[in-house]
Scaffold this motif. Sequence first.
Motif, PDB file in Angstrom:
ATOM      1  N   GLY A   1       1.471  -9.956   2.198  1.00  0.00           N
ATOM      2  CA  GLY A   1       2.062  -9.447   3.433  1.00  0.00           C
ATOM      3  C   GLY A   1       2.933  -8.236   3.267  1.00  0.00           C
ATOM      4  N   ILE A   2       3.281  -7.874   2.030  1.00  0.00           N
ATOM      5  CA  ILE A   2       4.148  -6.720   1.749  1.00  0.00           C
ATOM      6  C   ILE A   2       3.375  -5.700   0.941  1.00  0.00           C
TER       7      ILE A   2
ATOM      8  N   ARG B   1       6.457  -2.010   3.163  1.00  0.00           N
ATOM      9  CA  ARG B   1       5.912  -2.142   4.510  1.00  0.00           C
ATOM     10  C   ARG B   1       5.420  -3.568   4.718  1.00  0.00           C
ATOM     11  N   ARG B   2       5.631  -4.034   5.919  1.00  0.00           N
ATOM     12  CA  ARG B   2       5.050  -5.313   6.351  1.00  0.00           C
ATOM     13  C   ARG B   2       4.095  -5.017   7.497  1.00  0.00           C
ATOM     14  N   ARG B   3       2.804  -5.252   7.237  1.00  0.00           N
ATOM     15  CA  ARG B   3       1.749  -4.936   8.200  1.00  0.00           C
ATOM     16  C   ARG B   3       1.860  -3.480   8.680  1.00  0.00           C
TER      17      ARG B   3
ATOM     18  N   ASP C   1      14.870  -9.605   4.833  1.00  0.00           N
ATOM     19  CA  ASP C   1      13.515 -10.035   4.490  1.00  0.00           C
ATOM     20  C   ASP C   1      13.451 -10.151   2.972  1.00  0.00           C
TER      21      ASP C   1
ATOM     22  N   LYS D   1      11.298 -11.408   0.924  1.00  0.00           N
ATOM     23  CA  LYS D   1      10.032 -11.044   0.282  1.00  0.00           C
ATOM     24  C   LYS D   1       9.920  -9.534   0.124  1.00  0.00           C
ATOM     25  N   ALA D   2      10.333  -8.805   1.137  1.00  0.00           N
ATOM     26  CA  ALA D   2      10.287  -7.346   1.042  1.00  0.00           C
ATOM     27  C   ALA D   2      11.261  -6.847  -0.016  1.00  0.00           C
TER      28      ALA D   2
END
Length: 388
Positions: A3-4, A63-65, A99, A101-102
């Motif tokens: 996702g990242i 970036r996420r999506r 975030d 994860k990011a």
Amino acid sequence: MPGIEIETVDEPLKHRDFIELAWQINAHDPDWVPPLRRDLGKLLHRAKYPFFRYGDAQFFVARRRGRPVGRIAAIENRLHLETYGDKRGFFGFFECEDDVKAACALFKAAAQWLRERRLTRVLGPLNYSINDQCPGVLVEGFNGPPVILMSHNPRYYGRLLSDCGLTKAKDMYAYLITEQVLKAERFARVMNAIKRRAPELEQREVRVRGPGFKQDVELMLKMFNLAWKDNWGFTPVTPEEVAAIASDLGEIVRPELTSIASIKGEPVAFAVCIPNMNEVLRLIPDGRLTTALFKLGPGGFLDLALGRSEIRGFRTMLMGVLPEHRNKGIDAVMISKIIESGFALNQKYCELSWVLEDNLPMNSLAEKVGGLRYRTYRLFEADLARFT
């Protein structure tokens, strides 16, 4: 990381998302003071900024999506490595949404770049070195806008870095001295006691105009590197870096807020305070000088450019006492004179920053004169192996 996506940014100065992430993350915060885009451009200019003569950096955007959610710089400071030989890299220019994860993906990318240079640890946030502007993460004291060249960030940054596996390396304090403190009996009593045991000093203002300015800058550079050489994390300031600082700040420094102290004609210490230009920069939310011209008008814009605006406070930015003259009260005598001069100019507060948490003499002095420790900034570190 699922996702990242991580984008490597070779020219951050020309990368819109890298620049705009600072506004995307912070613009809703009423206490955030946007940087001038002109000044940010100087920091990121590989061909012109002095750091890149002895160091390197790689920039990343997360970036996420497809939407930018964070940024980071991985930094190799070869002057630091020559000084300490500790295989430590830095991270800086960190901005991220809440975030984890990011954030972890950003650190993983930065760690890989640092490991390729045979580095084993990372420290930050530092924008190239501990000598540069806005070091650390604000972790305590979300009580108003930052003073010039000090950090401000969302409250969750400390938690976010901890969740990524970084731990505290060192805290730095900021102290507030107000007009009420200066007028208090305690301030006069403490300063009189210090002055009685201090050597007889000859103090003069820094020559901020004319050829004497260059001579004084060179003198202060020499004293600064000698005075700070044993401090934690310090790396020598190069002449090119001092020239850049002098170019940026020379027009806003007020001579009354400076001091070069001598004993029997020999310079032994110096101090430079600067007006808190953030009081004016808050009026420029997009960081563009054209906006300043439109909002402030030609006269107000000139005041901004020359540092003559009605600013209520100032910050101790640079100070150094030669090692053989420490613990004699020289620093206190200089700061006392500058603070008194500042309040005579209708200033209402002075920030003493930053002070390392284990710099016991400076912390003790700040507290003795009635300074309020009102903000804490934290540097984080980690072993790079954590991010494999």
